[in-house]
Motif scaffolding. Sequence first.
Motif, mmCIF file in Angstrom:
data_model
loop_
_atom_site.group_PDB
_atom_site.id
_atom_site.type_symbol
_atom_site.label_atom_id
_atom_site.label_comp_id
_atom_site.label_asym_id
_atom_site.label_seq_id
_atom_site.Cartn_x
_atom_site.Cartn_y
_atom_site.Cartn_z
ATOM 1 N N MET A 19 0.823 -1.217 0.000
ATOM 2 C CA MET A 19 0.000 0.000 0.000
ATOM 3 C C MET A 19 0.851 1.258 0.000
ATOM 4 O O MET A 19 0.328 2.363 -0.065
ATOM 5 N N CYS A 20 2.168 1.104 0.100
ATOM 6 C CA CYS A 20 3.068 2.260 0.103
ATOM 7 C C CYS A 20 3.278 2.716 -1.332
ATOM 8 O O CYS A 20 3.607 1.913 -2.198
ATOM 9 N N THR A 21 3.072 4.020 -1.598
ATOM 10 C CA THR A 21 3.253 4.523 -2.966
ATOM 11 C C THR A 21 4.726 4.813 -3.255
ATOM 12 O O THR A 21 5.065 5.168 -4.378
ATOM 13 N N GLY A 22 5.576 4.712 -2.257
ATOM 14 C CA GLY A 22 7.000 5.010 -2.474
ATOM 15 C C GLY A 22 7.231 6.476 -2.760
ATOM 16 O O GLY A 22 8.198 6.844 -3.425
ATOM 17 N N CYS A 23 6.339 7.335 -2.258
ATOM 18 C CA CYS A 23 6.415 8.764 -2.607
ATOM 19 C C CYS A 23 7.672 9.404 -2.041
ATOM 20 O O CYS A 23 8.172 10.376 -2.586
ATOM 21 N N GLY A 24 8.155 8.900 -0.913
ATOM 22 C CA GLY A 24 9.414 9.421 -0.374
ATOM 23 C C GLY A 24 9.261 10.632 0.516
ATOM 24 O O GLY A 24 10.243 11.244 0.938
ATOM 25 N N ARG A 25 8.010 11.006 0.838
ATOM 26 C CA ARG A 25 7.805 12.144 1.729
ATOM 27 C C ARG A 25 8.427 11.852 3.100
ATOM 28 O O ARG A 25 9.034 12.720 3.716
ATOM 29 N N CYS A 77 -0.118 12.026 -4.774
ATOM 30 C CA CYS A 77 -1.464 11.903 -5.334
ATOM 31 C C CYS A 77 -2.074 10.547 -5.012
ATOM 32 O O CYS A 77 -3.277 10.343 -5.138
ATOM 33 N N GLY A 78 -1.237 9.579 -4.630
ATOM 34 C CA GLY A 78 -1.752 8.265 -4.261
ATOM 35 C C GLY A 78 -1.583 7.193 -5.321
ATOM 36 O O GLY A 78 -1.934 6.034 -5.093
ATOM 37 N N ALA A 79 -1.047 7.572 -6.485
ATOM 38 C CA ALA A 79 -1.021 6.608 -7.597
ATOM 39 C C ALA A 79 0.252 5.774 -7.653
ATOM 40 O O ALA A 79 0.274 4.725 -8.283
ATOM 41 N N GLY A 80 1.310 6.213 -6.981
ATOM 42 C CA GLY A 80 2.622 5.579 -7.170
ATOM 43 C C GLY A 80 2.751 4.187 -6.589
ATOM 44 O O GLY A 80 1.845 3.687 -5.905
ATOM 45 N N GLY A 81 3.902 3.567 -6.889
ATOM 46 C CA GLY A 81 4.238 2.274 -6.277
ATOM 47 C C GLY A 81 3.308 1.135 -6.652
ATOM 48 O O GLY A 81 3.255 0.126 -5.959
#
Lengths: 432, 242
Positions: free
Chosen positions: A364-370, B172-176
Amino acid sequence: MTWIEDLERRVSRAISDEPRRVALKRAVESYVSNKRKALSRLRHLQDLAMDVRRIKELCVERLEELVKEASDSIRECNGHAYIARTAEEARRLVADIVGDGKLIVKSKSLTCEEIELREFLESHANCRVVETDLGEFIIQVRREKPTHVINPSIHVPREEVARTFSKLAGRDMPSDIPSLVSFAREYLRRFFVEADVGISGANVVASQTGTIFIVENEGNARFSTNAPPVHVCVVGFEKVVPTLSDAFKVIEVLPAYATGVLMSAYVSMITGPSKTADIEKRLVYGAHGPKELHVIFLDNGRTKMAEHPVFKEALYCIRCGGCLYECPIYRVLNGAFGHNYFGGIGSIWTAYTRGFENSLFAYMCTGCGRCRELCPVRIDVPKLVEELKAELLRMGYRQPKAELFLKNLLAAGNPWGEPREMRVSWLRGDGV
Amino acid sequence: MDCSNGEVLFWVGCMSSYRVPELAKSMMSVADKLNIPLKLLGVEEGCCGSILLRLGDRRGALQVARVTANVIESSNAKILVTHCPGCLRTFKLDYPQLGLSLTVDVKHSTQLLADYVGRAELKPINMRVAYLDPCHLGRHVGVYDEPRLLLRSIPGLEVVEPPESRESSLCCGAGGGVRACYEELAMAVARELLAHFKSLGAEACVTACPFCYYNLKASSEGLLEVYDVLQLLDMSIRGVKS
């Protein structure tokens, strides 16, 4: 139900939980503004945090050695020290020290939660264990699980707390926060005095002197580790640093990132059991504090983590929990983003301490890196999570979508298996 | 930068090719108005392999990436420009890790366009927008200024800087692979973000990424308009409001 369906169901349930949403939103807003203020006052903290990272980098290379040194130091001042390799070993050790049918006051400890210590002592040693941290107390009474490493009841809004306390008190409690806090104070007070044993975790341990540091705001940890005649501390290998100065650095960095305060109200430093030599210079243990101090150093996957070239970075975590409040996914899942340990960093911790099969929330982690940017010790969480996903895939936890994408990519050059010639249909104007 | 003689290869990416072609069209239109000749690979263009990497499948990604690296290298382009930050990150950060080296200079569309935007006369767009730094573009590759420069060059456009921007920008929630595997979660994150931007007084959310654009737009009902930087730039150059 497959693990995929299980994850999907958990997402749906978590997103639509309105009381949790309200509670979390309030908590996040207050954390973010407090931390901003604290960090703008303590301008040196970011540099100091990088010192902490360097300390941790060195410690991770010599975990066993530091734990041994810390154990020796603790024994030197008449404390007891133990090493537990697994959760089961740690639980047994504590149960043996505590004995059967005892009253125990406990302060908040994620490490104790990791080994499910309270549940074990209740079911296997007939003990009564009272959680004394307000957040832990709330969820203990509600029979829930923590959702945050620092603020375990972050998901419970005040109205719900009032309902819970009303039931416990047998009378109607108003939902204003000060009344709720003073009810808990009143209710818990006698347990501190009557308890046979106090159990705590630790935020950092200085190996040279065997000093345990416990940071808190409520004063319950100080009470639990001081009033009962026996103090048992369960602490992870990764919490041990060489010197008191190293430990102070961790203590200085932690509060601002953890709760947005300049400094926590209380830091207890404990080096051995309580003692006095006031009568004829003869040393006697157990003056006003505990007569016995038992420190259990918990491995439970940590040395294995330290051996991994990528995952060892997770051991640098000082558990401020700041990354969780700041995580876009944690916020939307209303805290239901983890298993004992939370968020991207938590997925690594869960994998090693609670089994890889429980770490699937990493997907569920988007890997956004925040979190990497806001982490005081700048742990590269996206990198760690991607490594974990690769590991999970090797273990057979492959997202069905990933399989489909690969098949389509090899056959048609795009993830959805669309015809190759359609790739340029937008150029002809018929692709919209 | 000299970009005559078809030296610039426009890597469209799977998202813009198949799912949000309006962004590919905007890119072509803007480049045309700014006199930047772009070369396309057409049906030969494959996938960078990002989606597999983000889901942990390195072996699969390597299979795909080898083919793609060959296609790019044999195009003889000196500069590869893409609008997709996912492709950008993969080419720049992941390919070397996979042992693949591209000799071509890889840039984001906004980096290329920022050098040339002065060539066009931009007409006003009167709107208050908040810019969302795409994670793969900002935090992962470090491109923060060029998209802002492009937006600020549009007369009448008021750019609101959210308190969480640049390094601490929201997602935005779309990544990974989350959008692909947990759509409900990805859209909930997007709605949260748009509601937040709305509360800052923005009339629209602008991003510079096909994934953000796709996920935000799908989640935008009743909240905010969603644009990509390329669309606003194209509108401003052509003098049309939408």
